[in-house]
Design an enzyme around this catalytic site. Structure first.
Site, short mmCIF file in Angstrom:
data_model
loop_
_atom_site.label_atom_id
_atom_site.label_comp_id
_atom_site.label_asym_id
_atom_site.label_seq_id
_atom_site.Cartn_x
_atom_site.Cartn_y
_atom_site.Cartn_z
N SER A 13 -104.94 30.26 59.14
CA SER A 13 -105.38 29.09 58.37
C SER A 13 -104.22 28.53 57.58
CB SER A 13 -106.50 29.49 57.41
OG SER A 13 -106.71 28.48 56.46
N HIS A 14 -104.35 27.29 57.14
CA HIS A 14 -103.36 26.69 56.25
C HIS A 14 -103.41 27.32 54.86
CE1 HIS A 14 -102.74 23.84 59.39
NE2 HIS A 14 -101.94 23.09 58.67
N SER A 15 -104.51 28.03 54.58
CA SER A 15 -104.65 28.65 53.26
C SER A 15 -104.75 30.16 53.38
CB SER A 15 -105.91 28.10 52.59
OG SER A 15 -106.38 29.02 51.63
#
Lengths: 205, 129
Positions: free
Chosen positions: B9-11
């Site tokens: 994920s981007h996070s």
């Protein structure tokens, strides 16, 4: 082109990216997620720092280090795209202490193939490919082309992305609303190529 | 050994949280995460993804689930950077529901192909009954 010319190229490219950092992000805010300038500035600053302090066995090894730095530091889609480009170029120049312009143009053609494969992009889709493809093929077709001519041609290719409708990346969601702004990846690609041709012009004179 | 799962994920926090949910369901399945950039800022990193694939690696292979945009580009690059012959498959599936299904499927000892198929089948499942 020797190792020092190659370093000069990427160090100059970094300087130009730092100067245009806000402009690149501004363009990206219009049609993307607004981080292209920050991402490119972070990645190329790290490249510049590494090149300034390290010596390499050959230019292929140097470009591999550039690729891994960009992959690790750029973030966003530009990281894997520019990273793949330099990785492919490094393979093409593996073991070479220096190279001719034709060697380099061929290596950049390999890099272009890598970008197209990774991003699944073709010409005319408002991406970095719209600078890379015409510029590399013009240089390959005419390796004796003057550097000023190549610099001007690179700029024209970038300008042409303004009228295009984006088909790839986040900008594609905007459809026709993506028309009317330069593609940020095409602008950063122009900075990279114009830096290269500037350095080659200096090296030849 | 069961198929390993990689969550991208981007996070960092997003996949950290998702891993906690999934671990509670199937503690014996290896779940590795690659969230955010190397500095844990928003983004994805091919290097981190490569490390996660190596961590989740089993003889049965690794199923990869991802969120947005550059996650897939970096995941494909990560596979090219691998020095091992690990079997890696990308799931064309929503991250949360896909991972949930993949972990359950992996937990019952299914093959990599079956895990991917199960993850991808959630696209057809309505959430509002």
């Amino acid at each position: 082109m020797n190792q020092q010319n190659m370093k000069d190229w990427l160090i100059l490219a970094n300087e130009r990216i730092q100067e245009q950092k806000d402009y690149l992000s501004e363009l990206d805010r219009a049609i993307g997620d607004g981080d292209h300038g920050v991402n490119m500035a972070r990645g190329f600053q790290e490249v510049s720092n590494k090149l300034a302090t390290q010596e390499f066995t050959d230019i292929g090894a140097m470009l591999q280090q550039v690729a891994m730095t960009l992959i690790g530091k750029v973030g966003g889609a530009s990281g894997p795209l520019y990273g793949t480009a330099f990785l492919k170029a490094s393979t093409a120049l593996k073991g070479k202490g220096e190279c001719t312009n034709i060697d380099l143009a061929n290596a950049l053609n390999e890099a272009l193939k890598g970008i197209k494969l990774r991003g699944k992009a073709e010409i005319g889709e408002k991406t970095m490919v719209d600078v890379w493809e015409p510029v590399v093929s013009k240089w390959l077709d005419n390796p004796e082309a003057g550097m000023d001519e190549l610099i001007e041609f690179t700029h024209e290719c970038m300008v042409e992305t303004k009228a295009m409708e984006a088909k790839k990346g986040r900008a594609a969601y905007l459809g026709k609303r993506s028309i009317g702004t330069f593609d940020p990846g095409a602008v950063s690609s122009e900075l990279l190529f114009s830096s290269l041709f500037t350095v080659l012009k200096g090296a030849a004179s | 050994m069961s198929v390993g799962i990689v969550l991208i994920s981007h996070s960092h926090e997003l996949v950290e949280g998702l891993r906690k949910i999934l671990h509670q369901i199937q503690p014996e399945v290896e779940i590795a995460i690659a969230g955010g950039t190397e500095e844990n800022e928003i983004g994805t990193s091919a290097i981190k993804i490569k490390q996660a694939i190596e961590k989740a690696d089993s003889e049965s292979g690794v199923a990869v689930l991802f969120d947005l945009g550059s996650a897939l580009l970096n995941a494909q690059l990560a596979v090219e950077l691998l020095e091992t012959n690990t079997k890696v498959a990308f799931c064309d599936a929503p991250l949360v529901e896909g991972a949930y299904t993949a972990v359950i499927e992996a937990g019952i000892g299914s093959s990599l192909e079956e895990v991917v198929k199960a993850a991808e089948s959630v696209k057809e499942v309505p959430k509002l009954l």
